[in-house]
Design an enzyme around this catalytic site. Structure first.
Site, PDB file in Angstrom:
ATOM      1  N   ASP A  10       0.857  -1.185   0.000  1.00  0.00           N
ATOM      2  CA  ASP A  10       0.000   0.000   0.000  1.00  0.00           C
ATOM      3  C   ASP A  10       0.896   1.239   0.000  1.00  0.00           C
ATOM      4  O   ASP A  10       1.729   1.401   0.892  1.00  0.00           O
ATOM      5  CB  ASP A  10      -0.859  -0.052   1.266  1.00  0.00           C
ATOM      6  N   ASN A  24      -6.382  12.933 -10.693  1.00  0.00           N
ATOM      7  CA  ASN A  24      -7.050  13.390 -11.924  1.00  0.00           C
ATOM      8  C   ASN A  24      -6.829  14.893 -12.016  1.00  0.00           C
ATOM      9  O   ASN A  24      -6.337  15.513 -11.077  1.00  0.00           O
ATOM     10  CB  ASN A  24      -8.540  13.022 -11.932  1.00  0.00           C
ATOM     11  N   GLY A  32      -9.474   4.835  -6.006  1.00  0.00           N
ATOM     12  CA  GLY A  32      -8.165   4.191  -6.140  1.00  0.00           C
ATOM     13  C   GLY A  32      -7.111   4.748  -5.189  1.00  0.00           C
ATOM     14  O   GLY A  32      -7.392   5.040  -4.025  1.00  0.00           O
ATOM     15  N   ASP A  34      -5.698   7.597  -5.244  1.00  0.00           N
ATOM     16  CA  ASP A  34      -6.038   8.977  -4.910  1.00  0.00           C
ATOM     17  C   ASP A  34      -6.910   9.027  -3.651  1.00  0.00           C
ATOM     18  O   ASP A  34      -6.626   9.775  -2.696  1.00  0.00           O
ATOM     19  CB  ASP A  34      -6.790   9.571  -6.123  1.00  0.00           C
ATOM     20  N   GLY A 124      -5.518   1.325 -13.134  1.00  0.00           N
ATOM     21  CA  GLY A 124      -6.761   1.014 -12.425  1.00  0.00           C
ATOM     22  C   GLY A 124      -7.943   1.590 -13.188  1.00  0.00           C
ATOM     23  O   GLY A 124      -8.313   1.094 -14.261  1.00  0.00           O
TER      24      GLY A 124
HETATM   25  N1  AR6 Z   1      -1.406   1.628  -2.940  1.00  0.00           N
HETATM   26  C1  AR6 Z   1      -0.824   1.255  -4.100  1.00  0.00           C
HETATM   27  N2  AR6 Z   1      -1.519   1.015  -5.226  1.00  0.00           N
HETATM   28  C2  AR6 Z   1      -2.865   1.153  -5.171  1.00  0.00           C
HETATM   29  C3  AR6 Z   1      -3.548   1.546  -3.998  1.00  0.00           C
HETATM   30  C4  AR6 Z   1      -2.762   1.785  -2.842  1.00  0.00           C
HETATM   31  N3  AR6 Z   1      -3.306   2.170  -1.689  1.00  0.00           N
HETATM   32  N4  AR6 Z   1      -4.884   1.602  -4.276  1.00  0.00           N
HETATM   33  C5  AR6 Z   1      -5.035   1.237  -5.577  1.00  0.00           C
HETATM   34  N5  AR6 Z   1      -3.821   0.955  -6.114  1.00  0.00           N
HETATM   35  P1  AR6 Z   1      -6.001   3.930  -9.803  1.00  0.00           P
HETATM   36  P2  AR6 Z   1      -5.533   5.367 -12.333  1.00  0.00           P
HETATM   37  C6  AR6 Z   1      -3.467   0.542  -7.486  1.00  0.00           C
HETATM   38  O1  AR6 Z   1      -7.375   3.588 -10.233  1.00  0.00           O
HETATM   39  O2  AR6 Z   1      -5.797   4.133 -13.114  1.00  0.00           O
HETATM   40  C7  AR6 Z   1      -8.829   8.060  -9.314  1.00  0.00           C
HETATM   41  O3  AR6 Z   1     -10.207   8.207  -9.134  1.00  0.00           O
HETATM   42  C8  AR6 Z   1      -4.556   0.004  -8.369  1.00  0.00           C
HETATM   43  O4  AR6 Z   1      -4.820  -1.358  -8.056  1.00  0.00           O
HETATM   44  O5  AR6 Z   1      -5.790   4.411  -8.420  1.00  0.00           O
HETATM   45  O6  AR6 Z   1      -4.348   6.206 -12.690  1.00  0.00           O
HETATM   46  C9  AR6 Z   1      -8.174   9.369  -9.720  1.00  0.00           C
HETATM   47  O7  AR6 Z   1      -8.776  10.468  -9.077  1.00  0.00           O
HETATM   48  C10 AR6 Z   1      -3.911   0.170  -9.746  1.00  0.00           C
HETATM   49  O8  AR6 Z   1      -3.000  -0.903  -9.970  1.00  0.00           O
HETATM   50  O9  AR6 Z   1      -5.368   5.101 -10.765  1.00  0.00           O
HETATM   51  C11 AR6 Z   1      -8.381   9.386 -11.196  1.00  0.00           C
HETATM   52  O10 AR6 Z   1      -9.673   9.837 -11.524  1.00  0.00           O
HETATM   53  C12 AR6 Z   1      -3.087   1.454  -9.599  1.00  0.00           C
HETATM   54  O11 AR6 Z   1      -2.980   1.676  -8.192  1.00  0.00           O
HETATM   55  C13 AR6 Z   1      -8.264   7.931 -11.582  1.00  0.00           C
HETATM   56  O12 AR6 Z   1      -8.613   7.200 -10.416  1.00  0.00           O
HETATM   57  C14 AR6 Z   1      -3.692   2.674 -10.256  1.00  0.00           C
HETATM   58  O13 AR6 Z   1      -5.102   2.653 -10.108  1.00  0.00           O
HETATM   59  C15 AR6 Z   1      -6.848   7.569 -11.943  1.00  0.00           C
HETATM   60  O14 AR6 Z   1      -6.840   6.242 -12.430  1.00  0.00           O
END
Ligand code: AR6
Length: 172
Positions: A10, A24, A32, A34, A124
């Site tokens: 994490d 974003n 996610g 964020d 994600g």
């Molecule tokens: N630690 C590490 N990795 C994580 C964690 C964590 N705590 N939580 C999720 N992941 P995403 P994106 C992973 O969706 O695709 C948001 O709403 C997750 O499994 O967080 O760049 C923003 O505001 C995946 O492998 O980011 C934007 O609107 C990776 O982190 C949008 O999502 C990225 O997933 C950005 O989407």
């Protein structure tokens, strides 16, 4: 060439100078990583983001750019927010994904940070295929940035960790 450490875990728990947020363009939070960063870091991060929006970033942060705030209650000192590209099957946006990694390292170096941890940006909610994202991340993070001595990729789930590990092996 930087040595890149891969860990499954994490990002909010990382004891590094900078953790990178897959944000974003609004900078005002989301799901996610964020959501996790804002939840665990507390309101100081959102307050700092609001100030950025009221100032230089009135129109938001562009895809591929990076900007730093406090890390609030997280163990890290700063959060560098970057906006990954949404995956497109018809348009090659790889350069923008590489920009996220490169510009985040540059923003961290400007702060005087030595260590930085990244999530798998765009893989994600933005649906970038993990293998392609791994190749772009590993290639870009190998670029030297003066002052940055420790680069860590923090992969949340085992599947993503395994794909990154296989691609890191291929580069050796
Ligand atoms: N630690 C590490 N990795 C994580 C964690 C964590 N705590 N939580 C999720 N992941 P995403 P994106 C992973 O969706 O695709 C948001 O709403 C997750 O499994 O967080 O760049 C923003 O505001 C995946 O492998 O980011 C934007 O609107 C990776 O982190 C949008 O999502 C990225 O997933 C950005 O989407």
């Amino acid at each position: 060439m930087n040595l890149i450490e891969l860990v499954q875990g994490d990002i909010t728990e990382q004891h590094v100078d900078v953790v990178v947020n897959a944000a974003n363009s609004s900078l005002l939070g989301g799901g996610g990583v964020d959501g996790a960063i804002h939840r665990k870091g507390g309101p100081a991060i959102l307050e700092a983001c609001r100030k950025l929006r009221a100032g230089h970033y009135g129109r938001g942060l562009k895809t591929g750019q990076a900007v730093a705030t406090t890390a609030g209650k997280l163990p890290a000192r700063w959060v560098v927010h970057t906006v990954g590209p949404v995956w497109s099957a018809t348009e090659d946006r790889s350069g923008l994904l590489a920009d996220c990694y490169r510009n985040s390292m540059l923003a961290a170096a400007e702060l005087g940070a030595c260590s930085i941890a990244f999530p798998a940006i765009s893989t994600g909610i933005y649906r970038w295929p993990v293998e392609s994202a791994a190749k772009i991340a590993l290639t870009t993070l190998a670029e030297e940035v003066p002052g940055i001595t420790s680069v860590r990729l923090v992969l949340f789930d085992k599947k993503t960790y395994d794909v990154f590990s296989e691609n890191a092996q291929d580069k050796k």
